[in-house]
Design an enzyme around this catalytic site. Sequence first.
Site, PDB file in Angstrom:
ATOM      1  N   ARG A   1     -59.885 -12.002 -36.466  1.00  0.00           N
ATOM      2  CA  ARG A   1     -59.516 -12.176 -34.945  1.00  0.00           C
ATOM      3  C   ARG A   1     -59.924 -10.985 -34.150  1.00  0.00           C
ATOM      4  O   ARG A   1     -59.685 -10.010 -34.663  1.00  0.00           O
ATOM      5  CB  ARG A   1     -58.194 -12.826 -34.771  1.00  0.00           C
ATOM      6  CG  ARG A   1     -57.123 -12.158 -35.418  1.00  0.00           C
ATOM      7  CD  ARG A   1     -55.800 -12.913 -35.097  1.00  0.00           C
ATOM      8  NE  ARG A   1     -55.668 -12.989 -33.573  1.00  0.00           N
ATOM      9  CZ  ARG A   1     -54.578 -12.286 -32.719  1.00  0.00           C
ATOM     10  NH1 ARG A   1     -53.853 -11.492 -33.219  1.00  0.00           N
ATOM     11  NH2 ARG A   1     -54.530 -12.463 -31.368  1.00  0.00           N
ATOM     12  N   LEU A   2     -60.161 -11.373 -32.803  1.00  0.00           N
ATOM     13  CA  LEU A   2     -59.885 -10.481 -31.721  1.00  0.00           C
ATOM     14  C   LEU A   2     -59.244 -10.981 -30.521  1.00  0.00           C
ATOM     15  O   LEU A   2     -59.415 -12.297 -30.283  1.00  0.00           O
ATOM     16  CB  LEU A   2     -61.117  -9.960 -31.264  1.00  0.00           C
ATOM     17  CG  LEU A   2     -62.229  -9.019 -32.344  1.00  0.00           C
ATOM     18  CD1 LEU A   2     -63.596  -8.793 -31.802  1.00  0.00           C
ATOM     19  CD2 LEU A   2     -61.590  -7.809 -32.501  1.00  0.00           C
ATOM     20  N   ASP A   3     -58.300 -10.135 -29.903  1.00  0.00           N
ATOM     21  CA  ASP A   3     -57.568 -10.920 -28.826  1.00  0.00           C
ATOM     22  C   ASP A   3     -58.711 -11.391 -27.711  1.00  0.00           C
ATOM     23  O   ASP A   3     -59.635 -10.492 -27.604  1.00  0.00           O
ATOM     24  CB  ASP A   3     -56.792  -9.951 -28.266  1.00  0.00           C
ATOM     25  CG  ASP A   3     -55.625  -9.591 -29.088  1.00  0.00           C
ATOM     26  OD1 ASP A   3     -55.487 -10.618 -30.075  1.00  0.00           O
ATOM     27  OD2 ASP A   3     -54.742  -8.729 -29.077  1.00  0.00           O
ATOM     28  N   ALA A   4     -58.345 -12.024 -26.881  1.00  0.00           N
ATOM     29  CA  ALA A   4     -59.276 -12.506 -25.753  1.00  0.00           C
ATOM     30  C   ALA A   4     -59.597 -11.419 -24.866  1.00  0.00           C
ATOM     31  O   ALA A   4     -60.654 -11.391 -24.588  1.00  0.00           O
ATOM     32  CB  ALA A   4     -58.682 -13.760 -24.787  1.00  0.00           C
TER      33      ALA A   4
END
Length: 134
Positions: free
Chosen positions: A65-68
């Site tokens: 994942r990568l933050d928004a």
Amino acid sequence: MLTSAASLFAASPSIPILARRPGFCVVAKPAGLVVHRNDWSRKGDVALLQLLRDQLGTQVNPVHRLDAGTSGCLVFAEDSETTAALQRAFASGRVRKTYIAVARGNAMPTLGEGLVVERPVRDDKGVLRAARTE
């Protein structure tokens, strides 16, 4: 209301594909675009996951994942076996994420020392957790 990146991709939903191999691909995620809808995303937000599924015409699963608010390379797998294998590679340390920050002002560490930031962050459930970035 859509975020600026989400608005941009809603109008022109082409996700840059950096690499594609049998079973997975690596894409360039722009800042401001959520990877998938969750409790934190706003109603009407466009999700990278759905844009990529539509673009490739196949089911994809995010491997990590990568933050928004973060831009960067994001790996998607096309089947559950590849997803699990790549997630194990990240978890075991065989694959490593490196973050590079662009800062304004004086962010230079003292000669011979690295820059360390200790600041709590909220997890996906909103719980404040200790965090250390080196």
